[in-house]
Design a protein around this motif. Structure first.
Motif, PDB file in Angstrom:
ATOM      1  N   ARG A   1       0.932  -1.211   0.007  1.00 23.62           N
ATOM      2  CA  ARG A   1      -0.009   0.058   0.073  1.00 23.62           C
ATOM      3  C   ARG A   1       0.843   1.129  -0.007  1.00 23.62           C
ATOM      4  O   ARG A   1       0.428   2.355  -0.121  1.00 23.62           O
ATOM      5  CB  ARG A   1      -1.108   0.063   1.177  1.00 23.62           C
ATOM      6  CG  ARG A   1      -1.940  -1.103   1.129  1.00 23.62           C
ATOM      7  CD  ARG A   1      -2.806  -0.926   2.249  1.00 23.62           C
ATOM      8  NE  ARG A   1      -4.103  -2.285   2.461  1.00 23.62           N
ATOM      9  CZ  ARG A   1      -5.177  -2.160   1.687  1.00 23.62           C
ATOM     10  NH1 ARG A   1      -5.449  -0.886   1.045  1.00 23.62           N
ATOM     11  NH2 ARG A   1      -5.837  -3.082   1.838  1.00 23.62           N
TER      12      ARG A   1
ATOM     13  N   SER B   1      -0.494  16.444 -12.036  1.00 25.64           N
ATOM     14  CA  SER B   1      -0.548  14.980 -11.953  1.00 25.64           C
ATOM     15  C   SER B   1       0.776  14.624 -10.935  1.00 25.64           C
ATOM     16  O   SER B   1       1.773  15.126 -11.109  1.00 25.64           O
ATOM     17  CB  SER B   1      -0.531  14.272 -13.201  1.00 25.64           C
ATOM     18  OG  SER B   1       0.701  14.459 -13.781  1.00 25.64           O
TER      19      SER B   1
ATOM     20  N   HIS C   1      -3.099   1.063   7.297  1.00 23.77           N
ATOM     21  CA  HIS C   1      -3.278   1.551   6.143  1.00 23.77           C
ATOM     22  C   HIS C   1      -4.818   1.986   6.188  1.00 23.77           C
ATOM     23  O   HIS C   1      -5.820   1.122   6.171  1.00 23.77           O
ATOM     24  CB  HIS C   1      -3.006   1.086   5.008  1.00 23.77           C
ATOM     25  CG  HIS C   1      -3.200   1.758   3.644  1.00 23.77           C
ATOM     26  ND1 HIS C   1      -2.436   2.771   2.950  1.00 23.77           N
ATOM     27  CD2 HIS C   1      -4.125   1.567   2.984  1.00 23.77           C
ATOM     28  CE1 HIS C   1      -3.052   3.282   2.146  1.00 23.77           C
ATOM     29  NE2 HIS C   1      -3.922   2.431   1.852  1.00 23.77           N
ATOM     30  N   ASP C   2      -5.278   3.304   5.876  1.00 26.66           N
ATOM     31  CA  ASP C   2      -6.358   3.721   5.693  1.00 26.66           C
ATOM     32  C   ASP C   2      -7.628   3.241   6.883  1.00 26.66           C
ATOM     33  O   ASP C   2      -8.551   3.272   6.700  1.00 26.66           O
ATOM     34  CB  ASP C   2      -7.016   2.988   4.357  1.00 26.66           C
ATOM     35  CG  ASP C   2      -6.810   3.669   3.122  1.00 26.66           C
ATOM     36  OD1 ASP C   2      -6.531   4.729   3.263  1.00 26.66           O
ATOM     37  OD2 ASP C   2      -6.882   3.033   2.064  1.00 26.66           O
TER      38      ASP C   2
ATOM     39  N   TYR D   1       5.638   6.799  -0.292  1.00 30.39           N
ATOM     40  CA  TYR D   1       4.422   7.568  -0.197  1.00 30.39           C
ATOM     41  C   TYR D   1       3.421   6.875  -0.152  1.00 30.39           C
ATOM     42  O   TYR D   1       3.171   5.793  -0.943  1.00 30.39           O
ATOM     43  CB  TYR D   1       4.572   8.822  -1.143  1.00 30.39           C
ATOM     44  CG  TYR D   1       4.460   8.288  -2.728  1.00 30.39           C
ATOM     45  CD1 TYR D   1       3.382   8.277  -3.369  1.00 30.39           C
ATOM     46  CD2 TYR D   1       5.884   7.872  -3.205  1.00 30.39           C
ATOM     47  CE1 TYR D   1       3.368   7.918  -4.587  1.00 30.39           C
ATOM     48  CE2 TYR D   1       5.632   7.454  -4.653  1.00 30.39           C
ATOM     49  CZ  TYR D   1       4.550   7.488  -5.311  1.00 30.39           C
ATOM     50  OH  TYR D   1       4.498   7.180  -6.671  1.00 30.39           O
ATOM     51  N   HIS D   2       2.380   7.358   0.454  1.00 30.33           N
ATOM     52  CA  HIS D   2       0.989   6.878   0.316  1.00 30.33           C
ATOM     53  C   HIS D   2       0.382   7.587  -1.064  1.00 30.33           C
ATOM     54  O   HIS D   2      -0.066   8.714  -0.689  1.00 30.33           O
ATOM     55  CB  HIS D   2      -0.078   7.171   1.563  1.00 30.33           C
ATOM     56  CG  HIS D   2       0.334   6.319   2.713  1.00 30.33           C
ATOM     57  ND1 HIS D   2       0.115   4.644   2.693  1.00 30.33           N
ATOM     58  CD2 HIS D   2       0.922   6.364   3.775  1.00 30.33           C
ATOM     59  CE1 HIS D   2       0.511   4.160   3.814  1.00 30.33           C
ATOM     60  NE2 HIS D   2       1.089   5.214   4.589  1.00 30.33           N
ATOM     61  N   LYS D   3       0.030   6.723  -1.968  1.00 30.68           N
ATOM     62  CA  LYS D   3      -0.289   7.563  -3.003  1.00 30.68           C
ATOM     63  C   LYS D   3      -1.706   8.157  -3.107  1.00 30.68           C
ATOM     64  O   LYS D   3      -1.766   9.593  -3.362  1.00 30.68           O
ATOM     65  CB  LYS D   3      -0.357   6.653  -4.201  1.00 30.68           C
ATOM     66  CG  LYS D   3      -0.639   7.169  -5.687  1.00 30.68           C
ATOM     67  CD  LYS D   3      -0.558   6.105  -7.086  1.00 30.68           C
ATOM     68  CE  LYS D   3      -0.902   6.808  -8.260  1.00 30.68           C
ATOM     69  NZ  LYS D   3      -0.857   5.647  -9.295  1.00 30.68           N
ATOM     70  N   LYS D   4      -2.661   7.837  -2.441  1.00 34.24           N
ATOM     71  CA  LYS D   4      -4.003   8.457  -2.310  1.00 34.24           C
ATOM     72  C   LYS D   4      -3.737   9.466  -1.569  1.00 34.24           C
ATOM     73  O   LYS D   4      -4.446  10.725  -1.882  1.00 34.24           O
ATOM     74  CB  LYS D   4      -5.067   7.565  -1.795  1.00 34.24           C
ATOM     75  CG  LYS D   4      -6.562   8.117  -2.023  1.00 34.24           C
ATOM     76  CD  LYS D   4      -7.561   7.009  -1.469  1.00 34.24           C
ATOM     77  CE  LYS D   4      -7.180   6.587   0.112  1.00 34.24           C
ATOM     78  NZ  LYS D   4      -8.412   5.740   0.408  1.00 34.24           N
ATOM     79  N   HIS D   5      -3.277   9.705  -0.221  1.00 29.56           N
ATOM     80  CA  HIS D   5      -3.151  10.694   0.689  1.00 29.56           C
ATOM     81  C   HIS D   5      -2.208  11.820  -0.005  1.00 29.56           C
ATOM     82  O   HIS D   5      -2.465  12.939   0.210  1.00 29.56           O
ATOM     83  CB  HIS D   5      -2.635  10.038   2.035  1.00 29.56           C
ATOM     84  CG  HIS D   5      -3.288   8.993   2.654  1.00 29.56           C
ATOM     85  ND1 HIS D   5      -4.803   9.171   2.574  1.00 29.56           N
ATOM     86  CD2 HIS D   5      -3.214   7.983   3.293  1.00 29.56           C
ATOM     87  CE1 HIS D   5      -5.130   8.227   3.128  1.00 29.56           C
ATOM     88  NE2 HIS D   5      -4.313   7.503   3.572  1.00 29.56           N
TER      89      HIS D   5
ATOM     90  N   SER E   1       3.885   3.263  -1.848  1.00 27.46           N
ATOM     91  CA  SER E   1       4.449   3.448  -3.557  1.00 27.46           C
ATOM     92  C   SER E   1       5.845   3.866  -3.136  1.00 27.46           C
ATOM     93  O   SER E   1       6.243   4.326  -2.073  1.00 27.46           O
ATOM     94  CB  SER E   1       3.761   4.059  -4.215  1.00 27.46           C
ATOM     95  OG  SER E   1       2.331   3.745  -4.396  1.00 27.46           O
TER      96      SER E   1
ATOM     97  N   GLN F   1      -1.802  12.552  -3.254  1.00 26.15           N
ATOM     98  CA  GLN F   1      -2.520  13.267  -4.208  1.00 26.15           C
ATOM     99  C   GLN F   1      -3.611  14.197  -3.748  1.00 26.15           C
ATOM    100  O   GLN F   1      -3.648  15.345  -4.037  1.00 26.15           O
ATOM    101  CB  GLN F   1      -3.245  12.143  -5.068  1.00 26.15           C
ATOM    102  CG  GLN F   1      -2.391  11.550  -5.843  1.00 26.15           C
ATOM    103  CD  GLN F   1      -3.223  10.172  -6.609  1.00 26.15           C
ATOM    104  OE1 GLN F   1      -4.113   9.617  -6.163  1.00 26.15           O
ATOM    105  NE2 GLN F   1      -2.718   9.940  -7.959  1.00 26.15           N
ATOM    106  N   LYS F   2      -4.179  13.794  -2.594  1.00 23.32           N
ATOM    107  CA  LYS F   2      -5.077  14.643  -1.762  1.00 23.32           C
ATOM    108  C   LYS F   2      -4.421  15.852  -1.406  1.00 23.32           C
ATOM    109  O   LYS F   2      -4.887  16.958  -1.403  1.00 23.32           O
ATOM    110  CB  LYS F   2      -5.719  13.900  -0.838  1.00 23.32           C
ATOM    111  CG  LYS F   2      -6.656  14.550  -0.037  1.00 23.32           C
ATOM    112  CD  LYS F   2      -7.357  13.992   1.034  1.00 23.32           C
ATOM    113  CE  LYS F   2      -8.592  14.624   1.642  1.00 23.32           C
ATOM    114  NZ  LYS F   2      -9.224  13.816   2.919  1.00 23.32           N
TER     115      LYS F   2
END
Length: 204
Positions: free
Chosen positions: A55, A100, A195-196, A73-77, A57, A79-80
């Motif tokens: 989870r 991006s 995670h999450d 890094y945590h990709k989703k976090h 990257s 990006q946000k």
């Protein structure tokens, strides 16, 4: 695989687990969006294997004959975090037109390699990617790293009390993850555990 090779592999994994616990614990338990992780070049494939299908990257910021610099890094976090207007504004001021994550990381890596190889300007935007407060990153650039109010995981120029609470939570995460590793948990287990999670292990 021979017994000697298996033992060497286990020793390498334990060494990396301790190093990750010491340097990247807040990321591993989900209270930080990213971390830089520097290892010997001999450990490159071990780190890649560790985070393969994880989870968390990774990108490579820099690589030479002796060492390699990973950006974890945590990709989703992340990006946000980068979609926040104040982060986007500062990134544009620093020359980032693309929004991006992939393009941003590619450009950051290029600038970091120029800094490491040719002593060009350090890419201060790394502070944004590492989740440091927007105000502190701006003040660090403006003051050239001088005259901060306090120093911990970054140089603080505003909201000292809040920063100290974050530093304390990072220290607690380090002790917690080091204990988990000592008890035999591997890094992937720790990442999956936190995670999450809606309820983070530590308040920030």
């Amino acid at each position: 695989m021979s017994r000697a090779c298996i033992q060497l592999e286990e020793m390498t994994q334990k060494k990396l687990a301790k190093q990750l616990a010491f340097q990247c614990a807040p990321l591993l338990v989900g209270i930080k969006v990213s971390n830089i992780f520097i290892v010997s070049i001999e450990d490159e494939e071990h780190v890649k294997a560790l985070f393969k299908e994880s989870r968390i990257s990774y990108d490579i910021l820099f690589k030479c004959e002796k060492r390699i610099v990973f950006f974890l890094y945590h990709k989703k976090h992340l990006q946000k975090h980068l979609l926040e207007s104040k982060q986007q504004q500062l990134m544009k001021q620093l020359g980032y037109e693309e929004s991006s994550l992939e393009e941003i990381l590619k450009q950051v890596a290029s600038r970091y390699q120029c800094y490491m190889s040719f002593k060009q300007q350090f890419p201060h935007e790394l502070g944004i990617l590492l989740g440091y407060p927007h105000e502190d990153v701006k003040a660090f650039i403006k003051n050239e790293g001088k005259d901060c109010l306090c120093t911990g995981y970054w140089k603080v120029y505003s909201n000292v009390n809040h920063a100290k609470k974050i530093f304390e939570s990072y220290d607690q995460a380090k002790q917690m993850v080091l204990q988990m590793v000592a008890n035999g948990m591997d890094i992937k287990e720790i990442v999956e555990k936190y995670h999450d999670k809606k309820q983070r292990p530590l308040a920030v």
